[in-house]
Design a protein around this motif. Structure first.
Motif, PDB file in Angstrom:
ATOM      1  N   CYS A  45       0.827  -1.207   0.000  1.00  0.00           N
ATOM      2  CA  CYS A  45       0.000   0.000   0.000  1.00  0.00           C
ATOM      3  C   CYS A  45       0.862   1.258   0.000  1.00  0.00           C
ATOM      4  CB  CYS A  45      -0.911   0.020   1.238  1.00  0.00           C
ATOM      5  SG  CYS A  45      -1.933  -1.455   1.430  1.00  0.00           S
ATOM      6  N   GLU A  46       0.244   2.376  -0.386  1.00  0.00           N
ATOM      7  CA  GLU A  46       0.862   3.705  -0.460  1.00  0.00           C
ATOM      8  C   GLU A  46       1.745   3.804  -1.707  1.00  0.00           C
ATOM      9  OE1 GLU A  46       0.200   6.377   1.996  1.00  0.00           O
ATOM     10  OE2 GLU A  46      -1.400   4.910   2.082  1.00  0.00           O
ATOM     11  N   SER A  47       1.454   4.787  -2.540  1.00  0.00           N
ATOM     12  CA  SER A  47       2.058   4.854  -3.879  1.00  0.00           C
ATOM     13  C   SER A  47       3.588   4.925  -3.864  1.00  0.00           C
ATOM     14  CB  SER A  47       1.484   6.038  -4.665  1.00  0.00           C
ATOM     15  OG  SER A  47       1.815   7.268  -4.065  1.00  0.00           O
ATOM     16  N   LEU A  48       4.169   5.724  -2.988  1.00  0.00           N
ATOM     17  CA  LEU A  48       5.633   5.839  -2.974  1.00  0.00           C
ATOM     18  C   LEU A  48       6.280   4.521  -2.568  1.00  0.00           C
ATOM     19  CD1 LEU A  48       6.220   9.383  -1.407  1.00  0.00           C
ATOM     20  CD2 LEU A  48       6.055   8.734  -3.819  1.00  0.00           C
ATOM     21  N   ILE A  49       5.672   3.834  -1.617  1.00  0.00           N
ATOM     22  CA  ILE A  49       6.196   2.535  -1.182  1.00  0.00           C
ATOM     23  C   ILE A  49       6.031   1.514  -2.297  1.00  0.00           C
ATOM     24  CG2 ILE A  49       5.854   0.638   0.462  1.00  0.00           C
ATOM     25  CD1 ILE A  49       5.004   2.789   2.509  1.00  0.00           C
ATOM     26  N   LEU A 101       6.010   2.114  -5.511  1.00  0.00           N
ATOM     27  CA  LEU A 101       7.008   2.392  -6.551  1.00  0.00           C
ATOM     28  C   LEU A 101       8.360   1.777  -6.197  1.00  0.00           C
ATOM     29  CD1 LEU A 101       6.346   6.123  -7.560  1.00  0.00           C
ATOM     30  CD2 LEU A 101       5.573   4.043  -8.700  1.00  0.00           C
ATOM     31  N   GLU A 102       8.775   1.932  -4.955  1.00  0.00           N
ATOM     32  CA  GLU A 102      10.056   1.353  -4.549  1.00  0.00           C
ATOM     33  C   GLU A 102      10.001  -0.170  -4.580  1.00  0.00           C
ATOM     34  OE1 GLU A 102      12.757   2.994  -1.931  1.00  0.00           O
ATOM     35  OE2 GLU A 102      11.655   4.838  -1.540  1.00  0.00           O
ATOM     36  N   TYR A 103       8.870  -0.736  -4.184  1.00  0.00           N
ATOM     37  CA  TYR A 103       8.719  -2.191  -4.226  1.00  0.00           C
ATOM     38  C   TYR A 103       8.844  -2.700  -5.661  1.00  0.00           C
ATOM     39  CZ  TYR A 103       6.746  -6.845  -3.758  1.00  0.00           C
ATOM     40  OH  TYR A 103       6.562  -8.209  -3.802  1.00  0.00           O
ATOM     41  N   TRP A 120      11.373  -5.876  -9.717  1.00  0.00           N
ATOM     42  CA  TRP A 120      11.639  -6.056 -11.141  1.00  0.00           C
ATOM     43  C   TRP A 120      12.787  -5.114 -11.516  1.00  0.00           C
ATOM     44  CZ3 TRP A 120       6.568  -5.806  -9.223  1.00  0.00           C
ATOM     45  CH2 TRP A 120       5.831  -6.998  -9.349  1.00  0.00           C
ATOM     46  N   LYS A 121      13.934  -5.687 -11.837  1.00  0.00           N
ATOM     47  CA  LYS A 121      15.168  -4.912 -11.983  1.00  0.00           C
ATOM     48  C   LYS A 121      15.310  -4.214 -13.322  1.00  0.00           C
ATOM     49  CE  LYS A 121      16.631  -6.231  -7.919  1.00  0.00           C
ATOM     50  NZ  LYS A 121      16.692  -5.266  -6.791  1.00  0.00           N
ATOM     51  N   ASN A 122      14.527  -4.615 -14.327  1.00  0.00           N
ATOM     52  CA  ASN A 122      14.662  -3.974 -15.639  1.00  0.00           C
ATOM     53  C   ASN A 122      14.184  -2.526 -15.576  1.00  0.00           C
ATOM     54  OD1 ASN A 122      11.968  -5.196 -15.288  1.00  0.00           O
ATOM     55  ND2 ASN A 122      11.532  -4.324 -17.295  1.00  0.00           N
ATOM     56  N   ASN A 123      14.753  -1.704 -16.427  1.00  0.00           N
ATOM     57  CA  ASN A 123      14.374  -0.291 -16.518  1.00  0.00           C
ATOM     58  C   ASN A 123      14.302   0.352 -15.123  1.00  0.00           C
ATOM     59  OD1 ASN A 123      14.103  -0.682 -19.299  1.00  0.00           O
ATOM     60  ND2 ASN A 123      11.923  -1.128 -19.138  1.00  0.00           N
ATOM     61  N   PRO A 124      15.441   0.435 -14.421  1.00  0.00           N
ATOM     62  CA  PRO A 124      15.430   0.952 -13.042  1.00  0.00           C
ATOM     63  C   PRO A 124      14.867   2.366 -12.959  1.00  0.00           C
ATOM     64  CG  PRO A 124      17.672   0.837 -13.919  1.00  0.00           C
ATOM     65  CD  PRO A 124      16.798   0.102 -14.876  1.00  0.00           C
ATOM     66  N   LEU A 125      14.126   2.615 -11.884  1.00  0.00           N
ATOM     67  CA  LEU A 125      13.491   3.913 -11.670  1.00  0.00           C
ATOM     68  C   LEU A 125      14.316   4.807 -10.765  1.00  0.00           C
ATOM     69  CD1 LEU A 125       9.807   2.663 -11.166  1.00  0.00           C
ATOM     70  CD2 LEU A 125      10.875   3.507 -13.274  1.00  0.00           C
ATOM     71  N   LEU A 126      14.770   4.276  -9.652  1.00  0.00           N
ATOM     72  CA  LEU A 126      15.586   5.052  -8.711  1.00  0.00           C
ATOM     73  C   LEU A 126      17.041   5.059  -9.159  1.00  0.00           C
ATOM     74  CD1 LEU A 126      14.009   3.915  -5.360  1.00  0.00           C
ATOM     75  CD2 LEU A 126      14.452   6.301  -5.933  1.00  0.00           C
TER      76      LEU A 126
END
Length: 219
Positions: free
Chosen positions: A65-69, A71-73, A78-84
């Motif tokens: 739950c919670e959008s920021l959490i 996103l990090e999850y 899933w390691k492809n196309n890293p976001l952070l």
């Protein structure tokens, strides 16, 4: 065995859209369950008994739950196309500005449109100051994540949509090329990105949703 990925969301939630964009960038197949927040489903209440709201991501039966959490999850799972960013400093800075977006920037912009009189004037000043701080973070880059959309772009993605929608309804335009040339270019790049463009909520439906609650500015 195929992974089970489900997303509980509403059609217009800016927080839910973050998860939609991240899943799309990562090319993750998932099932969407649309919720009516006026009549929340037993499943939503079961999976998010604390806040009872969307978004909720279900991964192999386990809720996040919670959008920021979320996103990090997604980024850690899933390691492809890293976001952070890969460097700890870059990750910390992205998290800082994400909190700034939700705690400072978004409330100041919302207040600019929902309030009246002196309160509105003060909110506009604060919103413009906050937008200036955000523009400085781009520092000549195409996206906050560099050449590709990253975590902070997704968190700030609502900026590419709601302010212009609200401006159409009220006449108050906070983001324009004269005041914020770099941010305006980012808005264009983000809004029209192939991974983003097809996932915006219907424009007319959004106008219908927000017009009754926003007061047009008298001219």
């Amino acid at each position: 065995m195929a992974e089970e990925v489900k997303l509980y969301r509403t059609w217009s939630s800016r927080y839910s859209l973050r998860v939609v964009w991240a899943l799309n960038i990562k090319h993750i197949q998932y099932e969407t369950i649309h919720e009516d927040l006026k009549n929340k489903s037993p499943h939503l209440l079961h999976y998010n008994p604390v806040h009872k709201k969307v978004p909720v991501l279900i991964h192999n039966g386990k809720p996040i739950c919670e959008s920021l959490i979320i996103l990090e999850y997604i980024d850690e799972t899933w390691k492809n196309n890293p976001l952070l960013p890969q460097h700890p400093l870059g990750r910390a800075q992205s998290r800082f500005w994400a909190r700034f977006s939700d705690d400072k920037l978004m409330p100041s912009i919302m207040s600019s449109y929902y309030s009246k009189g002196k309160e509105q004037e003060e909110s506009v000043v604060q919103a413009l100051d906050n937008l200036k701080l955000i523009e400085e973070q781009l520092n000549g880059k195409k996206f906050f994540g560099g050449d590709n959309i990253g975590f902070l772009d997704i968190v700030l993605g609502w900026l590419a949509h709601l302010p212009s929608l609200f401006a159409e309804i009220t006449g108050l335009k906070l983001i324009n090329a004269e005041k914020f040339p770099v941010l305006s270019e980012w808005v264009h790049n983000f809004y029209n990105h192939p991974a983003i463009l097809d996932h915006w909520p219907p424009h007319d439906k959004m106008i219908t949703k927000y017009r009754p609650v926003l007061n047009p500015i008298e001219t």
